[in-house]
Design a protein around this motif. Structure first.
Motif, short mmCIF file in Angstrom:
data_model
loop_
_atom_site.label_atom_id
_atom_site.label_comp_id
_atom_site.label_asym_id
_atom_site.label_seq_id
_atom_site.Cartn_x
_atom_site.Cartn_y
_atom_site.Cartn_z
N ILE A 162 -1.28 -0.51 10.69
CA ILE A 162 -1.12 -0.88 9.29
C ILE A 162 0.24 -0.40 8.81
O ILE A 162 0.66 0.72 9.08
CB ILE A 162 -2.25 -0.28 8.43
CG1 ILE A 162 -3.59 -0.96 8.77
CG2 ILE A 162 -1.96 -0.44 6.94
CD1 ILE A 162 -4.75 -0.46 7.96
N GLU A 163 0.94 -1.29 8.11
CA GLU A 163 2.29 -0.99 7.63
C GLU A 163 2.43 -1.52 6.22
O GLU A 163 1.78 -2.51 5.84
CB GLU A 163 3.31 -1.66 8.56
CG GLU A 163 4.75 -1.34 8.26
CD GLU A 163 5.07 0.14 8.48
OE1 GLU A 163 5.02 0.87 7.47
OE2 GLU A 163 5.33 0.54 9.62
N VAL A 203 0.84 -1.20 0.00
CA VAL A 203 0.00 0.00 0.00
C VAL A 203 0.87 1.24 0.00
O VAL A 203 1.98 1.24 0.54
CB VAL A 203 -0.95 0.01 1.23
CG1 VAL A 203 -0.16 0.13 2.52
CG2 VAL A 203 -1.97 1.13 1.13
N ARG A 204 0.37 2.27 -0.65
CA ARG A 204 0.99 3.60 -0.57
C ARG A 204 -0.04 4.53 0.03
O ARG A 204 -1.24 4.36 -0.20
CB ARG A 204 1.45 4.08 -1.95
CG ARG A 204 2.39 3.12 -2.64
CD ARG A 204 2.81 3.61 -4.02
NE ARG A 204 3.53 2.57 -4.71
CZ ARG A 204 2.97 1.73 -5.59
NH1 ARG A 204 1.68 1.84 -5.87
NH2 ARG A 204 3.68 0.80 -6.16
N ASP A 258 -5.49 2.38 1.63
CA ASP A 258 -4.94 3.69 1.99
C ASP A 258 -6.01 4.59 2.58
O ASP A 258 -5.74 5.73 2.97
CB ASP A 258 -4.30 4.36 0.77
CG ASP A 258 -5.33 4.77 -0.28
OD1 ASP A 258 -6.32 4.03 -0.44
OD2 ASP A 258 -5.14 5.81 -0.91
N ASP A 259 -7.25 4.10 2.68
CA ASP A 259 -8.34 4.86 3.30
C ASP A 259 -8.02 5.06 4.78
O ASP A 259 -7.64 4.11 5.48
CB ASP A 259 -9.64 4.07 3.15
CG ASP A 259 -10.86 4.87 3.58
OD1 ASP A 259 -10.82 5.48 4.67
OD2 ASP A 259 -11.85 4.89 2.83
N PRO A 260 -8.16 6.29 5.30
CA PRO A 260 -7.86 6.54 6.71
C PRO A 260 -8.67 5.68 7.67
O PRO A 260 -8.26 5.46 8.81
CB PRO A 260 -8.20 8.03 6.88
CG PRO A 260 -8.10 8.61 5.51
CD PRO A 260 -8.52 7.52 4.57
N ASP A 261 -9.83 5.19 7.22
CA ASP A 261 -10.69 4.38 8.10
C ASP A 261 -10.39 2.90 8.01
O ASP A 261 -11.04 2.10 8.71
CB ASP A 261 -12.17 4.62 7.74
CG ASP A 261 -12.60 6.06 8.01
OD1 ASP A 261 -12.07 6.66 8.96
OD2 ASP A 261 -13.46 6.57 7.26
N THR A 273 -1.60 5.60 -5.96
CA THR A 273 -1.94 4.78 -4.81
C THR A 273 -2.54 3.44 -5.20
O THR A 273 -2.16 2.40 -4.68
CB THR A 273 -2.93 5.53 -3.90
OG1 THR A 273 -2.35 6.77 -3.53
CG2 THR A 273 -3.23 4.73 -2.65
N THR A 274 -3.50 3.44 -6.09
CA THR A 274 -4.19 2.20 -6.41
C THR A 274 -3.94 1.77 -7.85
O THR A 274 -4.65 0.94 -8.38
CB THR A 274 -5.70 2.36 -6.19
OG1 THR A 274 -6.17 3.48 -6.94
CG2 THR A 274 -6.01 2.59 -4.72
#
Length: 404
Positions: free
Chosen positions: A202-203, A165-166, A184-187, A173-174
């Motif tokens: 998340i890493e 993920v970026r 990459d969604d903040p939620d 990003t996708t």
């Protein structure tokens, strides 16, 4: 959430000094835990010498850690005159942690003890899972691992999730096959945390692999290194002065999108000639698709086939160039190569990349090779993910100092 970084990168060393200022107790606790992890069984006096903390500070912190069940006292050892010394070591059953490696075609889950040793590992198939589609599977895997190991849920530190993920970089990003949708969604982290009923970190997979190698593998005693993670794409986990370097937007190490061939192969990110278009599993699979009778990477065992050797010969110069750039930019102690490619492919890539181009890494007083294979293997990422909550507990954090 991004962490503040020091204005000047700490100089590499085998140990991190503590400080006796009261507001840095959290930092000191991590310094002591990290020292016990690295050197244990170790006495309070040895911890004090290693960390530059006062004997009283060490005594207070060790007593606190022992009461919390994080460390165990061994049998007293008499060394000359005076009171016998008591050695302390990490208590493996002091806490546990969950880890998940979410990849394009599978989810690998691990439960590890406080030393990071895997207690149970399980893998299930998955097809480009999103946070919403992965959540039930992660919960089921977690429940199965906890039940299998008989671990009390109250002693879990949390869970780490590692994936390609970026974070927040727009169209890149996708784009393309090397990333997964929605993560990459903040939620996303909150969604998984609610499903697991555990705190979640998340890493990206390359940094998780670097952390796994730092805690379990050849990088255990290396403070500054780069872990090149060969997967569908190519990423890098960077450690400088014993600290993970994530960058201003948590995207440090996106070496796969460094342009190495101007006007070269088109990349889904929108550029042409990106490194991972030549050095990655997707690049290998694309190459092998044009080779009659070429095997899939999953079928490789033992000696490499002629088509794979041809791909290695084509990709190795790009690996050598990446080493040159990373050394000239970061001056690490070494660069490690690992990932989901078979061990024979990784070894062959390293061999064919020699001799490496001249750089600041070409010094004569080296104690480590400039480029070598990681030692943890296929489970590097999931063990790194599972270690994220543990790493947060034991790794000295300089942002604590900066806040004061």
């Amino acid at each position: 959430m991004a962490r503040r970084e020091a204005d000047r990168t700490p100089q590499p060393s085998r140990s991190v000094a503590g400080t006796n200022l009261e507001f840095t107790r959290s930092h000191n606790r991590r310094v002591v835990l990290d020292t016990i992890r690295r050197l244990g069984p170790v006495s309070r006096a040895e911890i004090a010498r290693e960390t530059a903390l006062t004997n009283q500070t060490i005594s207070n912190i060790v007593e606190e850690l022992e009461q919390a069940g994080f460390v165990l006292a061994g049998e007293p050892k008499r060394e000359g005159r005076g009171q016998p010394s008591i050695p302390y070591a990490i208590n493996p059953e002091g806490a546990w942690s969950l880890g998940f490696h979410v990849d394009h075609s599978a989810i690998i889950a691990a439960l590890v003890d406080l030393t990071g040793k895997p207690v149970a590992i399980r893998e299930i198939p998955a097809q480009r899972p999103s946070p919403r589609s992965a959540a039930p599977a992660l919960r089921q895997l977690a429940d199965e691992l906890i039940e299998e190991a008989g671990v009390p849920a109250s002693r879990l530190l949390g869970a780490g999730v590692a994936l390609p993920v970026r974070f927040g970089v727009g169209a890149i990003t996708t784009a393309g096959p090397t990333t997964l949708p929605g993560w990459d969604d903040p939620d996303a982290g909150q969604h998984i945390a609610e499903a697991l009923e555990q705190p979640v970190q998340i890493e990206n997979d390359a940094m998780a692999a670097a952390i796994g190698e730092r805690l379990h593998g050849v990088a255990r005693a290396i403070d500054s290194f780069v872990f090149l993670f060969l997967d569908e794409g190519l990423g890098a986990g960077v450690f400088l002065g014993g600290q993970p370097w994530r960058g201003a937007s948590l995207n440090a190490g996106e070496i796969g999108h460094m342009i190495v061939a101007p006007n070269g192969k088109p990349c889904p990110c929108g550029n042409r000639g990106c490194l991972e278009r030549y050095l990655s599993l997707s690049a290998a699979q694309e190459f092998l698709a044009d080779q009659p009778g070429a095997p899939a990477f999953s079928e490789l065992d033992g000696a490499l086939s002629a088509p794979v050797e041809r791909w290695v010969a084509e990709a190795a110069p790009y690996l050598a160039g990446a080493v040159n750039i990373l050394e000239s930019t970061l001056d690490p102690e070494t660069i490690l190569l690992g990932g989901l490619a078979p061990a024979g492919v990784l070894a062959n890539l390293i061999e064919k990349a020699m001799p490496l181009p001249m750089s600041v890494g070409s010094r004569s007083d080296r104690r480590l090779p400039r480029l070598m294979a990681g030692s943890v293997g296929h489970h590097t990422v999931v063990l790194g993910a599972a270690s994220l909550p543990i790493f947060d507990e034991i790794n000295p954090r300089f942002d604590v100092l900066l806040k004061h």
